[in-house]
Design an enzyme around this catalytic site. Structure first.
Site, mmCIF file in Angstrom:
data_model
loop_
_atom_site.group_PDB
_atom_site.id
_atom_site.type_symbol
_atom_site.label_atom_id
_atom_site.label_comp_id
_atom_site.label_asym_id
_atom_site.label_seq_id
_atom_site.Cartn_x
_atom_site.Cartn_y
_atom_site.Cartn_z
ATOM 1 N N ASN A 180 0.855 -1.282 -0.132
ATOM 2 C CA ASN A 180 0.054 -0.040 -0.115
ATOM 3 C C ASN A 180 0.898 1.237 0.020
ATOM 4 O O ASN A 180 1.909 1.157 0.529
ATOM 5 C CB ASN A 180 -1.250 -0.048 1.002
ATOM 6 C CG ASN A 180 -0.576 -0.219 2.566
ATOM 7 O OD1 ASN A 180 0.603 -0.840 2.836
ATOM 8 N ND2 ASN A 180 -1.172 0.433 3.419
ATOM 9 N N ASN A 213 -1.330 8.721 0.530
ATOM 10 C CA ASN A 213 -0.968 9.853 -0.077
ATOM 11 C C ASN A 213 -1.774 10.851 0.850
ATOM 12 O O ASN A 213 -2.904 10.636 1.271
ATOM 13 C CB ASN A 213 -1.713 10.019 -1.674
ATOM 14 C CG ASN A 213 -1.438 11.255 -2.307
ATOM 15 O OD1 ASN A 213 -1.968 12.132 -2.080
ATOM 16 N ND2 ASN A 213 -0.581 11.246 -3.249
ATOM 17 N N ALA A 214 -1.137 11.940 0.985
ATOM 18 C CA ALA A 214 -1.657 13.116 1.848
ATOM 19 C C ALA A 214 -3.456 13.523 1.198
ATOM 20 O O ALA A 214 -4.232 13.707 2.186
ATOM 21 C CB ALA A 214 -1.011 14.249 1.872
ATOM 22 N N TYR A 257 -6.111 11.596 0.794
ATOM 23 C CA TYR A 257 -6.432 9.973 0.887
ATOM 24 C C TYR A 257 -7.067 9.282 0.146
ATOM 25 O O TYR A 257 -6.733 8.081 -0.249
ATOM 26 C CB TYR A 257 -7.324 9.975 2.282
ATOM 27 C CG TYR A 257 -6.601 10.413 3.615
ATOM 28 C CD1 TYR A 257 -5.066 10.458 3.767
ATOM 29 C CD2 TYR A 257 -7.375 11.096 4.615
ATOM 30 C CE1 TYR A 257 -4.758 10.855 4.958
ATOM 31 C CE2 TYR A 257 -6.752 11.738 5.730
ATOM 32 C CZ TYR A 257 -5.446 11.392 6.175
ATOM 33 O OH TYR A 257 -4.945 11.647 7.133
ATOM 34 N N GLU A 297 -3.294 -4.577 -2.807
ATOM 35 C CA GLU A 297 -4.089 -5.759 -3.518
ATOM 36 C C GLU A 297 -3.799 -5.141 -5.102
ATOM 37 O O GLU A 297 -3.267 -5.618 -6.103
ATOM 38 C CB GLU A 297 -5.057 -6.398 -3.264
ATOM 39 C CG GLU A 297 -5.178 -6.880 -1.879
ATOM 40 C CD GLU A 297 -5.259 -6.127 -0.789
ATOM 41 O OE1 GLU A 297 -4.837 -4.807 -0.646
ATOM 42 O OE2 GLU A 297 -6.238 -6.335 0.131
ATOM 43 N N CYS A 316 -10.673 -3.562 -3.904
ATOM 44 C CA CYS A 316 -9.560 -4.471 -4.181
ATOM 45 C C CYS A 316 -10.268 -5.677 -4.734
ATOM 46 O O CYS A 316 -9.996 -6.356 -5.671
ATOM 47 C CB CYS A 316 -8.609 -4.762 -3.013
ATOM 48 S SG CYS A 316 -7.483 -3.310 -2.741
#
Length: 151
Positions: free
Chosen positions: A60, A63-64, A66, A73, A107
């Site tokens: 995973n 990122n800021a 989100y 996955e 996913c």
């Protein structure tokens, strides 16, 4: 045309040789060690086996913003797709915590794009495993077969 399949999954443990299962688990564990998780602090790794016999791993990456975060996955499956893979056979999802991971809805849908059903092995930080299948995680799923013939 309704493509729902109500029969139970036919995926079995024996469909993936033990040495390949071990390699999948090891690669998923190695992947979570590379996770970029400055916000959740919840590293996840995945390793996906395709019909070619190749294994692709991913972690995973947060990122800021989100919503732009990518799950392990999807990272693994997208790397495989970028190399021309199209038929997913199994996926392992591993975390370093005591609880078992579970693929999120996005996913599950991405996995469904490349498999009607496949083995899904969930691994916790004690290396305990929980076996399931995509069909159990995403029953009566929507996939590419629903769009066949619409061109």
């Amino acid at each position: 045309m309704n493509q729902f399949e109500s029969q139970p999954s036919v995926i079995q443990e024996s469909s993936i040789p033990p040495q390949v299962r071990e390699e999948l688990v090891s690669k998923a564990e190695a992947a979570y060690k590379q996770a970029y998780v400055p916000y959740s602090h919840y590293p996840v790794g995945a390793a996906a086996l395709f019909s070619s016999g190749k294994i692709y791993s991913g972690c995973n990456v947060e990122n800021a913003s989100y919503g732009l975060t990518i799950c392990a996955e999807r990272n693994a499956v997208f790397q495989a797709a970028a190399q021309g893979e199209r038929e997913l056979k199994a996926i392992v999802v591993a975390v370093p915590t005591d609880e078992f991971p579970s693929p999120c809805g996005a996913c599950r849908q991405v996995i469904r794009e490349f498999a009607r059903d496949c083995l899904v092995i969930l691994v916790n930080g004690r290396r305990e495993t929980r076996w399931t299948t995509l069909r159990r995680l995403l029953p009566e799923s929507f996939g590419p077969d629903f769009l066949a013939g619409l061109e």
